[in-house]
Design a protein around this motif. Structure first.
Motif, PDB file in Angstrom:
ATOM      1  N   TRP A  97       0.849  -1.180   0.000  1.00  0.00           N
ATOM      2  CA  TRP A  97       0.000   0.000   0.000  1.00  0.00           C
ATOM      3  C   TRP A  97       0.886   1.231   0.000  1.00  0.00           C
ATOM      4  CZ3 TRP A  97      -2.521   2.826   4.526  1.00  0.00           C
ATOM      5  CH2 TRP A  97      -3.510   3.700   4.071  1.00  0.00           C
ATOM      6  N   GLN A 135      -6.737  -4.191  -2.877  1.00  0.00           N
ATOM      7  CA  GLN A 135      -5.528  -5.014  -2.904  1.00  0.00           C
ATOM      8  C   GLN A 135      -5.692  -6.250  -2.019  1.00  0.00           C
ATOM      9  OE1 GLN A 135      -2.282  -4.776  -4.142  1.00  0.00           O
ATOM     10  NE2 GLN A 135      -2.684  -3.011  -5.447  1.00  0.00           N
ATOM     11  N   THR A 187       0.285   7.241  -1.198  1.00  0.00           N
ATOM     12  CA  THR A 187      -0.566   8.057  -2.079  1.00  0.00           C
ATOM     13  C   THR A 187      -1.907   7.399  -2.353  1.00  0.00           C
ATOM     14  OG1 THR A 187       0.510   7.042  -3.998  1.00  0.00           O
ATOM     15  CG2 THR A 187       1.398   9.152  -3.208  1.00  0.00           C
ATOM     16  N   ASP A 188      -2.035   6.118  -1.998  1.00  0.00           N
ATOM     17  CA  ASP A 188      -3.300   5.405  -2.225  1.00  0.00           C
ATOM     18  C   ASP A 188      -4.273   5.659  -1.081  1.00  0.00           C
ATOM     19  OD1 ASP A 188      -2.277   4.339  -4.536  1.00  0.00           O
ATOM     20  OD2 ASP A 188      -1.788   2.395  -3.652  1.00  0.00           O
ATOM     21  N   CYS A 189      -5.555   5.550  -1.388  1.00  0.00           N
ATOM     22  CA  CYS A 189      -6.579   5.702  -0.352  1.00  0.00           C
ATOM     23  C   CYS A 189      -6.880   4.333   0.263  1.00  0.00           C
ATOM     24  CB  CYS A 189      -7.842   6.321  -0.941  1.00  0.00           C
ATOM     25  SG  CYS A 189      -8.638   5.290  -2.181  1.00  0.00           S
ATOM     26  N   MET A 233      -8.239   1.681  -2.075  1.00  0.00           N
ATOM     27  CA  MET A 233      -7.249   0.964  -2.882  1.00  0.00           C
ATOM     28  C   MET A 233      -6.645  -0.189  -2.086  1.00  0.00           C
ATOM     29  SD  MET A 233      -7.173   2.353  -5.866  1.00  0.00           S
ATOM     30  CE  MET A 233      -5.634   1.861  -6.570  1.00  0.00           C
TER      31      MET A 233
END
Length: 129
Positions: free
Chosen positions: A47, A59, A50-52, A55
């Protein structure tokens, strides 16, 4: 399909053998779609900062699905712990405190169950890395 010698070999083997199209699809799938190959390990969930959270959830769900394809079933508890651990490992300060508290609460529940049941918690469910 890529025209490689391996794929052509698989086609020839099925034509010479029983002509089973499912065997052909599986054997070619193992070469083209690597996750079909049971010898290849599934990558760990990552993770990026920059991912929320959505996301990360996606994953983890993908990871669970890929594990299921390899006959490695993850329970809801396994998935939840994996999700929380990835947040903690990311070091994202927005979620760090809440996640750490949730993991500590889960650990406390595990310890209480250990005292009640008087047996060790399975390794796959332990929260300590």
């Amino acid at each position: 399909l890529p025209q490689t010698t391996d794929i052509q070999y698989q086609i020839n083997m099925v034509n010479v053998g029983d002509g089973n199209g499912y065997t052909l699809l599986w054997n070619i799938g193992m070469q083209v779609i690597l996750i079909f190959n049971r010898r290849i390990t599934i990558p760990e969930v990552t993770w990026l900062e920059t991912d929320c959270l959505y996301m990360l959830k996606e994953q983890v769900q993908l990871h669970r699905t890929l594990k299921r394809l390899k006959i490695q079933i993850l329970s809801e508890q396994d998935v939840s712990i994996l999700f929380l651990k990835r947040i903690v490992k990311s070091g994202d300060k927005r979620y760090q405190t809440t996640t750490t508290v949730l993991l500590q609460d889960l650990h406390q529940i595990d310890m209480e169950e250990l005292q009640i049941l008087n047996q060790a918690i399975p390794v796959r469910l332990q929260l300590d890395d």
